[in-house]
Scaffold this active site. Structure first.
Site, mmCIF file in Angstrom:
data_model
loop_
_atom_site.group_PDB
_atom_site.id
_atom_site.type_symbol
_atom_site.label_atom_id
_atom_site.label_comp_id
_atom_site.label_asym_id
_atom_site.label_seq_id
_atom_site.Cartn_x
_atom_site.Cartn_y
_atom_site.Cartn_z
ATOM 1 N N ASP A 13 -53.539 25.269 13.862
ATOM 2 C CA ASP A 13 -54.779 25.347 13.074
ATOM 3 C C ASP A 13 -55.576 26.619 13.361
ATOM 4 O O ASP A 13 -56.797 26.628 13.273
ATOM 5 C CB ASP A 13 -55.671 24.109 13.314
ATOM 6 N N LYS A 16 -53.368 30.571 10.297
ATOM 7 C CA LYS A 16 -52.204 31.422 9.986
ATOM 8 C C LYS A 16 -52.026 31.600 8.479
ATOM 9 O O LYS A 16 -51.527 32.622 8.029
ATOM 10 C CB LYS A 16 -50.932 30.808 10.599
ATOM 11 N N GLY A 40 -50.383 22.012 8.111
ATOM 12 C CA GLY A 40 -51.210 22.157 6.916
ATOM 13 C C GLY A 40 -51.741 23.569 6.876
ATOM 14 O O GLY A 40 -52.414 23.998 7.806
ATOM 15 N N HIS A 41 -51.383 24.307 5.849
ATOM 16 C CA HIS A 41 -51.898 25.665 5.704
ATOM 17 C C HIS A 41 -52.917 25.672 4.577
ATOM 18 O O HIS A 41 -52.605 25.301 3.458
ATOM 19 C CB HIS A 41 -50.765 26.651 5.383
ATOM 20 N N GLN A 222 -47.885 25.066 13.511
ATOM 21 C CA GLN A 222 -48.422 24.663 14.826
ATOM 22 C C GLN A 222 -48.709 25.904 15.680
ATOM 23 O O GLN A 222 -48.994 26.957 15.135
ATOM 24 C CB GLN A 222 -47.484 23.683 15.550
HETATM 25 P P1 IMP Z 1 -45.906 15.814 15.549
HETATM 26 O O1 IMP Z 1 -45.628 17.254 15.307
HETATM 27 O O2 IMP Z 1 -46.385 15.082 14.325
HETATM 28 O O3 IMP Z 1 -44.780 15.125 16.240
HETATM 29 O O4 IMP Z 1 -47.157 15.722 16.574
HETATM 30 C C1 IMP Z 1 -47.058 16.183 17.909
HETATM 31 C C2 IMP Z 1 -48.364 16.852 18.342
HETATM 32 O O5 IMP Z 1 -48.544 18.049 17.599
HETATM 33 C C3 IMP Z 1 -49.627 16.022 18.066
HETATM 34 O O6 IMP Z 1 -50.562 16.304 19.091
HETATM 35 C C4 IMP Z 1 -50.135 16.566 16.750
HETATM 36 O O7 IMP Z 1 -51.516 16.368 16.584
HETATM 37 C C5 IMP Z 1 -49.791 18.031 16.922
HETATM 38 N N1 IMP Z 1 -49.621 18.746 15.654
HETATM 39 C C6 IMP Z 1 -48.558 18.707 14.815
HETATM 40 N N2 IMP Z 1 -48.734 19.521 13.774
HETATM 41 C C7 IMP Z 1 -49.936 20.088 13.937
HETATM 42 C C8 IMP Z 1 -50.668 21.068 13.188
HETATM 43 O O8 IMP Z 1 -50.239 21.584 12.160
HETATM 44 N N3 IMP Z 1 -51.863 21.420 13.705
HETATM 45 C C9 IMP Z 1 -52.352 20.914 14.863
HETATM 46 N N4 IMP Z 1 -51.704 20.009 15.599
HETATM 47 C C10 IMP Z 1 -50.506 19.608 15.139
#
Ligand code: IMP
Length: 435
Positions: A13, A16, A40-41, A222
């Protein structure tokens, strides 16, 4: 061969999407190299806001080929819905290419992710519940389905029948009903029909673009601190957002990367569980959260807010070989006084300046702060570093010194034009910090 990697230096977040959008004009191809619809972009263009989960933000430009690389896990339901949304808003998805080797997130992956989080209770990771971990798990366990499998019912039946018994057993143990092979085959075959024209051997597509000398952007999802290897395990995602992931997940070699642009916010946020030494739980955090609209794009969850942390920044610059930095959301800090930057941790009575690889040590870390005077003026209209309030300049310089690489772009508002550009150019070697 100008390939640029855009990588998040914090917990995701970082903005990017704006970086990619800012560089889009000079770019021929944008490649997503890992993650899935957990990302989410958000891209703001005039009055229009686009929230994209899977499709690279390059899709908003007719001259850009958008590629979903082999390292991505694709939920076809999300992708098809996103294509429909873009088409309805007048944006063509014809140029979106999806790797035939990218893995598919199946409904049982989503069910397993959600049921497992419920089972973990207080120890949950706080995943986005999109099936990311189980899909990558099956990939590593060689039980996954790849996008190309969607085109052949016999292969689909064979792959699903191989994976499903175990899934149903585990789901059953957590009180979730079983999935049925034939219904899944029908569903997946339907996705295949819809997406067939987008499937491609994207490695060669990327290689051909680089061979033609076109500018390719590899866009991470991420961030470094959520990296499966380099983040705060187990509170991480299941892929490699670091710049190295662009090679494995995008189909290029390390020497084809020309520049690594690290993206970070002027403060920090984190979604989900896990240690967060600089987390703020007071009114300052509430103000930042409100002004910065710090709500998860995918989950709608409130993001945790914290002071800027230079300890993981130095780590992220190293493991990604960052050559330049975009600092986002500086405007959100107008009115916060004083400001703090964490420069080291105290762990078990010792001063620690390097990011600890031990999750247990990290959870015992207390931040050691340096304080900076804030500024009150809004800065949305500022377009050069010299025109920033003196205290804002001082804050940016302090971060830059910790990073040891130049901050070349500073964002002072959500729109593309609300950006301070500072001697931006591709840099092969780490240069000195420009004046
Ligand atoms: P997962 O990727 O859904 O398995 O989540 C694993 C961890 O990554 C959790 O703490 C999520 O909140 C975090 N996470 C996954 N995608 C994002 C993102 O795009 N932004 C921020 N945190 C993320």
């Amino acid at each position: 061969m100008p390939a640029t990697v855009i990588v998040g230096l914090q917990w995701g977040d970082e903005g990017k999407g704006k970086t990619t959008d800012f560089l889009a004009e000079q770019t021929a191809m944008v490649v997503r190299y890992q993650g899935g619809d957990n990302a989410g972009h958000t891209v703001v263009r005039g009055d229009e806001v686009f929230k994209l989960q899977l499709t690279p933000s390059g899709v908003l430009y007719p001259h850009i080929t958008s590629v979903i690389g082999n390292g991505v896990v694709v939920n076809p339901v999300t992708l098809i819905a996103e294509f429909d949304m873009l088409t309805a808003r007048g944006i063509s998805t014809d140029r979106v290419r999806v790797s035939r080797s990218a893995h598919v997130i199946m409904p049982y992956h989503v069910a397993l992710d959600q049921a497992n989080e419920t089972r973990l209770g207080g120890a949950k990771v706080g995943t986005t519940g999109r099936g990311i971990g189980p899909a990558y798990g099956d990939r590593a366990w060689r039980l996954g389905l790849r996008m190309e499998d969607l085109l052949d019912r016999a292969v689909l039946r064979e792959r699903i029948a191989r994976a499903l018994p175990d899934k149903n057993l585990v789901l059953g143990s957590m009180g979730v009903g079983p999935f049925d092979v034939e219904s899944l085959v029908d569903l997946a075959a339907g996705w295949g029909e819809r997406l067939e024209e987008h499937l491609d051997d994207t490695t060669w597509l990327v290689q051909a673009a680089l061979a033609r000398g076109e500018h390719v952007l590899l866009e991470g999802a991420q961030g470094t601190l959520l990296d499966l290897d380099h983040g705060s395990y187990p509170f991480v995602t299941s892929s490699n957002p670091v710049a190295g992931g662009a090679c494995t997940g995008g189909g290029i070699g390390p020497l084809q990367v020309d520049e690594v642009i690290g993206v970070m916010k002027a403060y920090s946020t984190r979604v989900g569980s896990g240690p967060y030494p600089t987390e703020l739980l007071d009114g300052v955090a509430a103000g930042i959260a409100e002004r910065g609209r710090e709500v998860g794009t995918v989950t709608g969850r409130a993001r945790r807010i914290g002071w800027f942390d230079a300890v993981p920044l130095r780590y992220a610059v190293a493991v990604n070989s960052v050559s330049s930095i975009m600092l986002n959301k500086l405007d959100i800090l107008s009115g916060v006084d004083p400001l703090c930057i964490c420069v080291a941790y105290e762990i078990d009575g010792r001063r620690v300046e390097t990011w600890p690889s031990s999750g247990a040590a990290l959870s015992r870390a207390t931040p050691i702060y340096e304080q900076f005077p804030g500024w009150t003026e809004p800065i949305h209209a500022v377009r050069s570093l010299g025109d920033l309030p003196e205290h804002a300049r001082r804050y940016v310089s302090a971060i830059e010194e910790h990073a040891g690489v130049p901050i070349v772009l500073v964002s002072v508002g959500p729109e593309r034009t609300q950006t301070i550009e500072r001697a931006f150019r591709p840099m092969r070697r780490r240069p000195g910090i420009p004046a």
